[in-house]
Design a protein around this motif. Structure first.
Motif, PDB file in Angstrom:
ATOM      1  N   GLY A  34      18.474  -1.177  47.338  1.00 29.60           N
ATOM      2  CA  GLY A  34      17.577  -1.353  46.201  1.00 29.60           C
ATOM      3  C   GLY A  34      17.526  -2.806  45.748  1.00 29.60           C
ATOM      4  O   GLY A  34      16.732  -3.166  44.893  1.00 29.60           O
ATOM      5  N   GLN A  35      18.376  -3.637  46.311  1.00 31.17           N
ATOM      6  CA  GLN A  35      18.393  -5.060  46.026  1.00 31.17           C
ATOM      7  C   GLN A  35      17.697  -5.795  47.175  1.00 31.17           C
ATOM      8  O   GLN A  35      17.527  -5.245  48.260  1.00 31.17           O
ATOM      9  CB  GLN A  35      19.842  -5.571  45.909  1.00 31.17           C
ATOM     10  CG  GLN A  35      20.631  -4.966  44.772  1.00 31.17           C
ATOM     11  CD  GLN A  35      20.223  -5.582  43.452  1.00 31.17           C
ATOM     12  OE1 GLN A  35      20.228  -6.792  43.296  1.00 31.17           O
ATOM     13  NE2 GLN A  35      19.872  -4.737  42.495  1.00 31.17           N
ATOM     14  N   HIS A  36      17.312  -7.036  46.921  1.00 31.87           N
ATOM     15  CA  HIS A  36      16.712  -7.888  47.940  1.00 31.87           C
ATOM     16  C   HIS A  36      17.450  -9.217  47.946  1.00 31.87           C
ATOM     17  O   HIS A  36      18.135  -9.552  46.978  1.00 31.87           O
ATOM     18  CB  HIS A  36      15.228  -8.116  47.653  1.00 31.87           C
ATOM     19  CG  HIS A  36      14.419  -6.875  47.778  1.00 31.87           C
ATOM     20  ND1 HIS A  36      14.295  -5.953  46.757  1.00 31.87           N
ATOM     21  CD2 HIS A  36      13.702  -6.387  48.809  1.00 31.87           C
ATOM     22  CE1 HIS A  36      13.534  -4.957  47.160  1.00 31.87           C
ATOM     23  NE2 HIS A  36      13.159  -5.198  48.401  1.00 31.87           N
ATOM     24  N   GLN A  37      17.280  -9.991  49.023  1.00 29.15           N
ATOM     25  CA  GLN A  37      17.945 -11.286  49.131  1.00 29.15           C
ATOM     26  C   GLN A  37      16.956 -12.324  49.650  1.00 29.15           C
ATOM     27  O   GLN A  37      16.238 -12.087  50.633  1.00 29.15           O
ATOM     28  CB  GLN A  37      19.130 -11.178  50.084  1.00 29.15           C
ATOM     29  CG  GLN A  37      19.962 -12.433  50.165  1.00 29.15           C
ATOM     30  CD  GLN A  37      21.163 -12.241  51.061  1.00 29.15           C
ATOM     31  OE1 GLN A  37      21.055 -11.715  52.152  1.00 29.15           O
ATOM     32  NE2 GLN A  37      22.311 -12.664  50.580  1.00 29.15           N
ATOM     33  N   CYS A  38      16.916 -13.468  48.984  1.00 30.81           N
ATOM     34  CA  CYS A  38      16.062 -14.579  49.401  1.00 30.81           C
ATOM     35  C   CYS A  38      16.558 -15.098  50.748  1.00 30.81           C
ATOM     36  O   CYS A  38      17.768 -15.282  50.937  1.00 30.81           O
ATOM     37  CB  CYS A  38      16.114 -15.689  48.356  1.00 30.81           C
ATOM     38  SG  CYS A  38      15.165 -17.152  48.818  1.00 30.81           S
ATOM     39  N   VAL A  39      15.641 -15.338  51.688  1.00 31.66           N
ATOM     40  CA  VAL A  39      16.051 -15.847  52.995  1.00 31.66           C
ATOM     41  C   VAL A  39      16.383 -17.335  52.948  1.00 31.66           C
ATOM     42  O   VAL A  39      17.039 -17.843  53.845  1.00 31.66           O
ATOM     43  CB  VAL A  39      15.003 -15.569  54.094  1.00 31.66           C
ATOM     44  CG1 VAL A  39      14.810 -14.083  54.286  1.00 31.66           C
ATOM     45  CG2 VAL A  39      13.696 -16.252  53.804  1.00 31.66           C
ATOM     46  N   GLY A  40      15.965 -18.025  51.898  1.00 36.51           N
ATOM     47  CA  GLY A  40      16.245 -19.449  51.795  1.00 36.51           C
ATOM     48  C   GLY A  40      17.609 -19.768  51.197  1.00 36.51           C
ATOM     49  O   GLY A  40      18.412 -20.478  51.795  1.00 36.51           O
ATOM     50  N   CYS A  41      17.897 -19.202  50.029  1.00 30.54           N
ATOM     51  CA  CYS A  41      19.124 -19.571  49.313  1.00 30.54           C
ATOM     52  C   CYS A  41      20.126 -18.432  49.171  1.00 30.54           C
ATOM     53  O   CYS A  41      21.240 -18.648  48.709  1.00 30.54           O
ATOM     54  CB  CYS A  41      18.791 -20.119  47.928  1.00 30.54           C
ATOM     55  SG  CYS A  41      18.004 -18.926  46.827  1.00 30.54           S
ATOM     56  N   GLY A  42      19.737 -17.214  49.555  1.00 30.87           N
ATOM     57  CA  GLY A  42      20.652 -16.085  49.479  1.00 30.87           C
ATOM     58  C   GLY A  42      20.733 -15.420  48.116  1.00 30.87           C
ATOM     59  O   GLY A  42      21.552 -14.526  47.909  1.00 30.87           O
ATOM     60  N   LEU A  43      19.873 -15.805  47.181  1.00 33.28           N
ATOM     61  CA  LEU A  43      19.837 -15.176  45.856  1.00 33.28           C
ATOM     62  C   LEU A  43      19.604 -13.682  46.011  1.00 33.28           C
ATOM     63  O   LEU A  43      18.699 -13.261  46.707  1.00 33.28           O
ATOM     64  CB  LEU A  43      18.709 -15.793  45.026  1.00 33.28           C
ATOM     65  CG  LEU A  43      18.417 -15.139  43.681  1.00 33.28           C
ATOM     66  CD1 LEU A  43      19.546 -15.450  42.704  1.00 33.28           C
ATOM     67  CD2 LEU A  43      17.090 -15.627  43.134  1.00 33.28           C
ATOM     68  N   THR A  44      20.447 -12.861  45.378  1.00 34.60           N
ATOM     69  CA  THR A  44      20.281 -11.417  45.393  1.00 34.60           C
ATOM     70  C   THR A  44      19.632 -10.998  44.090  1.00 34.60           C
ATOM     71  O   THR A  44      20.055 -11.421  43.014  1.00 34.60           O
ATOM     72  CB  THR A  44      21.641 -10.717  45.572  1.00 34.60           C
ATOM     73  OG1 THR A  44      22.226 -11.174  46.799  1.00 34.60           O
ATOM     74  CG2 THR A  44      21.481  -9.212  45.640  1.00 34.60           C
ATOM     75  N   PHE A  45      18.600 -10.152  44.178  1.00 34.89           N
ATOM     76  CA  PHE A  45      17.834  -9.781  42.997  1.00 34.89           C
ATOM     77  C   PHE A  45      17.331  -8.352  43.126  1.00 34.89           C
ATOM     78  O   PHE A  45      17.269  -7.795  44.211  1.00 34.89           O
ATOM     79  CB  PHE A  45      16.660 -10.738  42.793  1.00 34.89           C
ATOM     80  CG  PHE A  45      15.750 -10.840  43.994  1.00 34.89           C
ATOM     81  CD1 PHE A  45      14.626 -10.044  44.089  1.00 34.89           C
ATOM     82  CD2 PHE A  45      16.034 -11.720  45.020  1.00 34.89           C
ATOM     83  CE1 PHE A  45      13.794 -10.123  45.194  1.00 34.89           C
ATOM     84  CE2 PHE A  45      15.210 -11.803  46.126  1.00 34.89           C
ATOM     85  CZ  PHE A  45      14.088 -11.007  46.221  1.00 34.89           C
ATOM     86  N   GLY A  46      16.985  -7.761  42.000  1.00 34.62           N
ATOM     87  CA  GLY A  46      16.518  -6.383  41.978  1.00 34.62           C
ATOM     88  C   GLY A  46      15.024  -6.236  41.823  1.00 34.62           C
ATOM     89  O   GLY A  46      14.459  -5.204  42.157  1.00 34.62           O
TER      90      GLY A  46
END
Length: 69
Positions: A34-46
């Motif tokens: 249910g979370q996602h992760q930015c492919v650039g910086c690795g930020l995890t977000f909902g």
């Protein structure tokens, strides 16, 4: 050269893509968390809004508290 202003990008690094976070569930299967992760910086977000703007969806920005008397 054409300049574009991309709205769908990470607020932190400017990357234009993200991927789902996959986790192992209680039965041992790999499933989306249910979370996602930015492919650039690795930020995890909902939420995508959190990725774009840096604020969590439905989260109010705290007001500054003045601790000085």
């Amino acid at each position: 050269m054409r300049t574009t202003n991309t709205l769908n990008k990470c607020h932190r690094c400017g990357a234009t893509s993200y991927k789902p976070v996959i986790e192992r569930d209680a039965s041992g299967n790999m499933t989306p968390s249910g979370q996602h992760q930015c492919v650039g910086c690795g930020l995890t977000f909902g939420s995508i809004d959190e990725w774009r703007s840096g604020t969590r969806h439905n989260e109010q920005v705290p007001q500054q508290v003045n601790d000085k008397p």
